[in-house]
Design a protein around this motif. Sequence first.
Motif, PDB file in Angstrom:
ATOM      1  N   UNK A 136       0.794  -1.166  -0.021  1.00  0.00           N
ATOM      2  CA  UNK A 136       0.221   0.108   0.151  1.00  0.00           C
ATOM      3  C   UNK A 136       0.752   1.109  -0.088  1.00  0.00           C
ATOM      4  N   UNK A 137       2.202   0.951  -0.583  1.00  0.00           N
ATOM      5  CA  UNK A 137       3.095   2.345  -0.488  1.00  0.00           C
ATOM      6  C   UNK A 137       2.645   3.234  -1.634  1.00  0.00           C
ATOM      7  N   UNK A 138       2.841   4.413  -1.251  1.00  0.00           N
ATOM      8  CA  UNK A 138       3.047   5.512  -1.998  1.00  0.00           C
ATOM      9  C   UNK A 138       3.970   6.778  -1.492  1.00  0.00           C
ATOM     10  N   UNK A 139       4.854   7.560  -2.349  1.00  0.00           N
ATOM     11  CA  UNK A 139       5.651   8.532  -1.661  1.00  0.00           C
ATOM     12  C   UNK A 139       4.643   9.787  -0.896  1.00  0.00           C
ATOM     13  N   UNK A 140       5.009  10.084   0.388  1.00  0.00           N
ATOM     14  CA  UNK A 140       4.336  11.189   1.068  1.00  0.00           C
ATOM     15  C   UNK A 140       4.898  12.400   0.990  1.00  0.00           C
ATOM     16  N   UNK A 141       6.122  12.336   0.408  1.00  0.00           N
ATOM     17  CA  UNK A 141       7.133  13.687   0.347  1.00  0.00           C
ATOM     18  C   UNK A 141       7.419  13.882  -0.985  1.00  0.00           C
ATOM     19  N   UNK A 142       7.025  14.669  -1.840  1.00  0.00           N
ATOM     20  CA  UNK A 142       7.625  14.828  -3.175  1.00  0.00           C
ATOM     21  C   UNK A 142       8.929  15.405  -3.256  1.00  0.00           C
ATOM     22  N   UNK A 143       9.531  15.088  -4.540  1.00  0.00           N
ATOM     23  CA  UNK A 143      10.910  15.391  -4.583  1.00  0.00           C
ATOM     24  C   UNK A 143      11.391  16.733  -4.274  1.00  0.00           C
ATOM     25  N   UNK A 144      10.738  17.901  -4.756  1.00  0.00           N
ATOM     26  CA  UNK A 144      11.115  19.263  -4.541  1.00  0.00           C
ATOM     27  C   UNK A 144      10.993  19.629  -3.189  1.00  0.00           C
ATOM     28  N   UNK A 145       9.833  19.107  -2.370  1.00  0.00           N
ATOM     29  CA  UNK A 145       9.705  19.527  -0.965  1.00  0.00           C
ATOM     30  C   UNK A 145      10.895  18.925  -0.308  1.00  0.00           C
ATOM     31  N   UNK A 146      11.168  17.695  -0.442  1.00  0.00           N
ATOM     32  CA  UNK A 146      12.190  16.688   0.217  1.00  0.00           C
ATOM     33  C   UNK A 146      13.466  17.318   0.043  1.00  0.00           C
ATOM     34  N   UNK A 147      13.936  17.764  -1.361  1.00  0.00           N
ATOM     35  CA  UNK A 147      15.117  18.591  -1.423  1.00  0.00           C
ATOM     36  C   UNK A 147      15.152  19.696  -0.723  1.00  0.00           C
ATOM     37  N   UNK A 148      14.024  20.605  -0.714  1.00  0.00           N
ATOM     38  CA  UNK A 148      14.189  21.513   0.026  1.00  0.00           C
ATOM     39  C   UNK A 148      14.540  21.580   1.712  1.00  0.00           C
ATOM     40  N   UNK A 149      13.841  20.808   2.204  1.00  0.00           N
ATOM     41  CA  UNK A 149      14.035  20.267   3.551  1.00  0.00           C
ATOM     42  C   UNK A 149      15.584  19.878   3.606  1.00  0.00           C
ATOM     43  N   UNK A 150      16.001  19.020   2.758  1.00  0.00           N
ATOM     44  CA  UNK A 150      17.338  18.374   2.963  1.00  0.00           C
ATOM     45  C   UNK A 150      18.227  19.535   2.830  1.00  0.00           C
ATOM     46  N   UNK A 151      18.315  20.351   1.978  1.00  0.00           N
ATOM     47  CA  UNK A 151      19.292  21.510   1.906  1.00  0.00           C
ATOM     48  C   UNK A 151      19.162  22.413   2.948  1.00  0.00           C
ATOM     49  N   UNK A 152      18.118  22.757   3.375  1.00  0.00           N
ATOM     50  CA  UNK A 152      17.867  23.658   4.593  1.00  0.00           C
ATOM     51  C   UNK A 152      18.552  23.115   5.712  1.00  0.00           C
ATOM     52  N   UNK A 153      18.290  21.690   6.076  1.00  0.00           N
ATOM     53  CA  UNK A 153      18.705  20.871   7.241  1.00  0.00           C
ATOM     54  C   UNK A 153      20.189  20.979   7.078  1.00  0.00           C
ATOM     55  N   UNK A 154      21.024  20.661   5.913  1.00  0.00           N
ATOM     56  CA  UNK A 154      22.307  20.654   5.662  1.00  0.00           C
ATOM     57  C   UNK A 154      22.838  21.978   6.053  1.00  0.00           C
TER      58      UNK A 154
END
Length: 379
Positions: free
Chosen positions: A346-364
């Motif tokens: 029943x898997x489907x992504x819950x965080x899209x690519x762009x949002x995920x990249x924004x979060x990751x860069x901000x975190x770094x």
Amino acid sequence: MSQDNHDDQVRPDVDAGTVLVTGGSGGLGHQIITMFSTMRESSRIHSVDLRAPVKPLESVQYHQTDLTDEIAIRTLFDLVKPAIVIHCASPRYDASMEVMRRINVEGTKLLVDIAKASGTKAFIYTSSASVISDGKTDLKGADESYPLIIGEAQPEYYVNTKALAEMYVLSQNQPTGTPRFLTCALRPSGIFGVGDSWVVPGILEAYHRGQTWVQLGDNTNLFEFTENTNVAYAHVLATAALVAAYAKDNTTVAEDKVDGEAFFITNDEPVYFWDFTRTIWKYAGDTTKPEHICVVPRSWAMGVAFVLEWVYWALWLGNPPLTRTKVRLSCMTRYYSITKAKQRLGYKPVVGMREGLRRAVEDCLRREIGLTKGHLKQQ
């Protein structure tokens, strides 16, 4: 890149009893225990890692233990008595061969054997999508029917150890008899996200060194990456599926079978490799224009990487800035089908690519990893 989803709308709930997560102080492990701790159903969460957590959660019990220390692990299992083990601990891709073998192969086997003997119901292993890659053949919509590439056919020792570990985990699946012990393996591709210490930080290091004007290959190769919240979500879904299968007493039909199975997990958003990289650089503030980019053919880049590897090895200089592995990954087409995970978990992504990249860069940037100073560029 497609429209982003919102993970605050998805809160899978499963009472799995006591859950032990290995590598809980890492980026993925922290996401897994965080997701379990925010669910309405009450599961008791334990984390085991060599490192102490940077931001410990009040609802989680943390243990600092070497996963290859048999006495310590047996003592931990006697204390915790986990119903579910989620094994996502692994050394970095650039660790020594000895460390990779000892942790990924020997450590996994030790954990499985102790878990099985201790009455653990289910064991979920975090494998890698790379286990079906020979490092040179493009993969387009590859699924779980593809064979594992191991031994001399597998050019990356790290991937070889992950494949061997996966094979052992799945071989120990025992849906009938005594003791019953259910296992499965998840194969994420290119994990990135908050807490990431490898993918996004490495790309930001290139930005900090002023290398955004260089591109290896012509950027016609689709690649697949997976935001770590999505990987954590897949682990929760796999836990729920194995708990349900255990309760059914081996009455699951083949089309729905989860135990003894492997599943590819991705963002379901194949993206051109350098588009992914340049999106990260743009969020960090890069203003490089397309006309200023120097495209280096793959064949040239492989030659340069070979020379650098040899020189750095001969002079004991550590890891070179460019390796043949990096060149291959930058120029290969590699994306997967996640139909099986959708249908059975029943898997489907819950965080899209762009949002995920924004979060990751901000975190770094916040942690000052891969970049000394910087500002998140608004898009």
